[in-house]
Design a protein around this motif. Structure first.
Motif, PDB file in Angstrom:
ATOM      1  N   ILE A 160      39.780  34.625  43.704  1.00 14.08           N
ATOM      2  CA  ILE A 160      39.724  35.956  43.102  1.00 14.08           C
ATOM      3  C   ILE A 160      39.760  37.035  44.179  1.00 14.08           C
ATOM      4  O   ILE A 160      40.510  38.019  44.078  1.00 14.08           O
ATOM      5  CB  ILE A 160      38.452  36.089  42.233  1.00 14.08           C
ATOM      6  N   ALA A 161      38.959  36.854  45.231  1.00 11.68           N
ATOM      7  CA  ALA A 161      38.911  37.850  46.305  1.00 11.68           C
ATOM      8  C   ALA A 161      40.262  37.977  47.000  1.00 11.68           C
ATOM      9  O   ALA A 161      40.713  39.096  47.316  1.00 11.68           O
ATOM     10  CB  ALA A 161      37.823  37.468  47.308  1.00 11.68           C
ATOM     11  N   THR A 162      40.925  36.851  47.234  1.00 13.00           N
ATOM     12  CA  THR A 162      42.230  36.882  47.903  1.00 13.00           C
ATOM     13  C   THR A 162      43.270  37.605  47.061  1.00 13.00           C
ATOM     14  O   THR A 162      44.027  38.453  47.565  1.00 13.00           O
ATOM     15  CB  THR A 162      42.706  35.456  48.210  1.00 13.00           C
ATOM     16  N   LEU A 163      43.323  37.290  45.777  1.00 12.29           N
ATOM     17  CA  LEU A 163      44.310  37.922  44.902  1.00 12.29           C
ATOM     18  C   LEU A 163      44.055  39.420  44.770  1.00 12.29           C
ATOM     19  O   LEU A 163      45.001  40.223  44.770  1.00 12.29           O
ATOM     20  CB  LEU A 163      44.290  37.249  43.528  1.00 12.29           C
ATOM     21  N   LYS A 164      42.790  39.809  44.653  1.00 13.30           N
ATOM     22  CA  LYS A 164      42.488  41.229  44.549  1.00 13.30           C
ATOM     23  C   LYS A 164      42.881  41.967  45.819  1.00 13.30           C
ATOM     24  O   LYS A 164      43.396  43.098  45.781  1.00 13.30           O
ATOM     25  CB  LYS A 164      40.998  41.445  44.256  1.00 13.30           C
ATOM     26  N   ILE A 171      45.742  43.391  39.884  1.00 12.18           N
ATOM     27  CA  ILE A 171      44.644  42.587  39.339  1.00 12.18           C
ATOM     28  C   ILE A 171      43.532  43.531  38.928  1.00 12.18           C
ATOM     29  O   ILE A 171      42.865  44.145  39.758  1.00 12.18           O
ATOM     30  CB  ILE A 171      44.120  41.578  40.375  1.00 12.18           C
ATOM     31  N   LEU A 172      43.298  43.652  37.617  1.00 14.25           N
ATOM     32  CA  LEU A 172      42.330  44.630  37.117  1.00 14.25           C
ATOM     33  C   LEU A 172      41.046  44.011  36.595  1.00 14.25           C
ATOM     34  O   LEU A 172      40.023  44.698  36.506  1.00 14.25           O
ATOM     35  CB  LEU A 172      42.959  45.470  35.996  1.00 14.25           C
ATOM     36  N   GLY A 173      41.081  42.738  36.213  1.00 12.92           N
ATOM     37  CA  GLY A 173      39.884  42.177  35.614  1.00 12.92           C
ATOM     38  C   GLY A 173      39.907  40.670  35.558  1.00 12.92           C
ATOM     39  O   GLY A 173      40.909  40.018  35.897  1.00 12.92           O
ATOM     40  N   ILE A 174      38.768  40.121  35.151  1.00 16.80           N
ATOM     41  CA  ILE A 174      38.591  38.686  34.982  1.00 16.80           C
ATOM     42  C   ILE A 174      38.028  38.445  33.593  1.00 16.80           C
ATOM     43  O   ILE A 174      37.027  39.067  33.208  1.00 16.80           O
ATOM     44  CB  ILE A 174      37.598  38.114  36.009  1.00 16.80           C
ATOM     45  N   LYS A 175      38.652  37.545  32.847  1.00  7.52           N
ATOM     46  CA  LYS A 175      38.066  37.088  31.590  1.00  7.52           C
ATOM     47  C   LYS A 175      37.404  35.739  31.846  1.00  7.52           C
ATOM     48  O   LYS A 175      38.081  34.752  32.116  1.00  7.52           O
ATOM     49  CB  LYS A 175      39.108  36.945  30.483  1.00  7.52           C
ATOM     50  N   LEU A 187      29.920  36.257  38.912  1.00 12.39           N
ATOM     51  CA  LEU A 187      31.167  37.003  39.023  1.00 12.39           C
ATOM     52  C   LEU A 187      30.902  38.502  39.022  1.00 12.39           C
ATOM     53  O   LEU A 187      31.507  39.258  39.805  1.00 12.39           O
ATOM     54  CB  LEU A 187      32.100  36.643  37.866  1.00 12.39           C
ATOM     55  N   ALA A 188      30.016  38.942  38.129  1.00 10.03           N
ATOM     56  CA  ALA A 188      29.714  40.369  38.052  1.00 10.03           C
ATOM     57  C   ALA A 188      29.116  40.866  39.361  1.00 10.03           C
ATOM     58  O   ALA A 188      29.486  41.935  39.872  1.00 10.03           O
ATOM     59  CB  ALA A 188      28.766  40.637  36.892  1.00 10.03           C
ATOM     60  N   GLU A 189      28.193  40.087  39.927  1.00 10.24           N
ATOM     61  CA  GLU A 189      27.554  40.510  41.171  1.00 10.24           C
ATOM     62  C   GLU A 189      28.546  40.534  42.334  1.00 10.24           C
ATOM     63  O   GLU A 189      28.454  41.375  43.221  1.00 10.24           O
ATOM     64  CB  GLU A 189      26.377  39.583  41.485  1.00 10.24           C
ATOM     65  N   ALA A 190      29.502  39.620  42.297  1.00 10.51           N
ATOM     66  CA  ALA A 190      30.459  39.532  43.397  1.00 10.51           C
ATOM     67  C   ALA A 190      31.610  40.526  43.283  1.00 10.51           C
ATOM     68  O   ALA A 190      32.106  41.026  44.304  1.00 10.51           O
ATOM     69  CB  ALA A 190      31.018  38.115  43.482  1.00 10.51           C
ATOM     70  N   LYS A 193      32.306  45.649  41.385  1.00 15.26           N
ATOM     71  CA  LYS A 193      32.634  46.892  42.075  1.00 15.26           C
ATOM     72  C   LYS A 193      34.132  47.174  42.036  1.00 15.26           C
ATOM     73  O   LYS A 193      34.564  48.337  41.909  1.00 15.26           O
ATOM     74  CB  LYS A 193      32.163  46.816  43.534  1.00 15.26           C
ATOM     75  N   ASP A 194      34.943  46.126  42.139  1.00 13.84           N
ATOM     76  CA  ASP A 194      36.390  46.296  42.242  1.00 13.84           C
ATOM     77  C   ASP A 194      37.160  45.809  41.021  1.00 13.84           C
ATOM     78  O   ASP A 194      38.332  46.156  40.849  1.00 13.84           O
ATOM     79  CB  ASP A 194      36.916  45.541  43.474  1.00 13.84           C
ATOM     80  N   LEU A 195      36.531  44.974  40.198  1.00 14.77           N
ATOM     81  CA  LEU A 195      37.174  44.408  39.018  1.00 14.77           C
ATOM     82  C   LEU A 195      36.230  44.508  37.837  1.00 14.77           C
ATOM     83  O   LEU A 195      35.008  44.479  38.009  1.00 14.77           O
ATOM     84  CB  LEU A 195      37.498  42.917  39.237  1.00 14.77           C
ATOM     85  N   THR A 196      36.773  44.580  36.639  1.00 14.65           N
ATOM     86  CA  THR A 196      35.934  44.489  35.455  1.00 14.65           C
ATOM     87  C   THR A 196      35.837  43.028  35.041  1.00 14.65           C
ATOM     88  O   THR A 196      36.852  42.346  34.904  1.00 14.65           O
ATOM     89  CB  THR A 196      36.497  45.327  34.300  1.00 14.65           C
TER      90      THR A 196
END
Length: 308
Positions: A160-164, A171-175, A187-190, A193-196
């Motif tokens: 996730i971090a690499t793709l963002k 890349i706007l969010g994670i479901k 996931l929220a804690e990590a 800040k940058d993704l929903t």
């Protein structure tokens, strides 16, 4: 209600739509559009087509293209559509994603590669790069879809971090549909800040709402969109604990059934249209006895279309 966050990610409830079928098990385009329209009128920010709840991978690329075009032709605004473009064959994922972007949808939901197992992080990254670089369109908004109990492939924090980092505007969010509270919180804690971060498991919505989540792609929202919206947007309201327990009670009620046929069974009960019972193989539709038993449970449970 504003349907987008300042970053461009969606806000509110975008139900993971069930896909209605005709007698020949093709997609019922008119009912599909009517269902989407009713959900938007009920206050949903938009709708999501062809995710797990919508039996997405069971439909061909041609069927999914045609259905998306029909939704828009039948009055569903493209900007209020999210579409899962995930396919086992990567070129088909690319084609469906390109098609969706060209039609002007809000965004695309994409699984990691889900046929081969034991895939490395680099392999997962390469799959997303293949699609994003292949579309090569600044309009593409992509949401990463984590549901390892179905796909068999996880989205790790390094992926996730690499793709963002590589695609900060795309890349706007994670479901997160792993149905694991600790994982969703992690996931929220990590990344919040940058993704929903959005969760698919409705009882976890208040916890994520407190951590900044602004909406959900939800299966129960096919018939309880207002309640699902309150869970994430009003996580500390006085009624939230009771409403969370209500969603848990409904989920427990479905424990004895295969989930997608059961959700379609609820739609059949509430709409009075047994056509909703049809599913595409390998799913198996409820038998008459199963539907009769489910109908009694649903009517006793008491879903209120005006409030739920």
């Amino acid at each position: 209600m504003t349907s987008l966050t300042p970053s461009g990610a969606f806000r509110g409830i975008w139900p993971a739509m069930l896909t209605p079928l005709n007698e020949n098990l093709g997609i019922n385009h008119q009912l599909f559009a009517a269902h989407a329209t009713a959900l938007i009128r009920a206050g949903c920010g938009g709708v999501t087509a062809f995710g797990t709840t919508g039996e997405g991978p069971s439909f061909s690329m041609a069927e999914r293209r045609e259905a998306l075009e029909a939704l828009i032709k039948n009055g569903v605004p493209a900007s209020q559509i999210m579409v899962s473009t995930s396919c086992a064959a990567l070129p088909e994922t690319l084609e469906l994603t390109r098609h969706a972007v060209q039609l002007g949808v809000h965004g695309c939901l994409m699984l990691p590669p889900f046929f081969l197992k034991g895939v490395s992080d680099q392999g997962v990254i390469d799959c997303y790069r293949y699609v994003i670089d292949g579309v090569a369109d600044a309009r593409l908004k992509l949401y990463l879809y984590h549901i390892p109990q179905v796909s068999g492939v996880s989205l790790s924090h390094p992926v996730i971090a690499t793709l963002k980092k590589m695609y900060p505007e795309t890349i706007l969010g994670i479901k997160d549909s792993a149905c694991n509270t600790a994982h969703s919180v992690g996931l929220a804690e990590a990344f919040m800040k940058d993704l929903t971060v959005y969760v698919g498991f409705e009882p976890d919505l208040p916890e994520l709402g407190r951590r900044g989540s602004t909406g959900a792609i939800s299966g129960l929202a096919n018939f309880m969109p207002r309640l699902v919206n309150r869970l994430v947007t009003q996580p500390d309201a006085p009624d939230t604990p009771a409403e969370r327990e209500r969603t848990m009670a409904l989920i427990r009620l479905l424990d004895d059934y295969s989930l997608m046929p059961a959700l379609k069974g609820i739609m059949a009960v509430l709409s009075g249209d047994k056509g909703w019972l049809r599913v595409r193989p390998p799913l198996v539709a409820l038998t008459p006895d199963q539907f009769s038993a489910l109908e009694k449970l649903v009517r006793t449970f008491g879903i209120d279309p005006a409030r739920d």
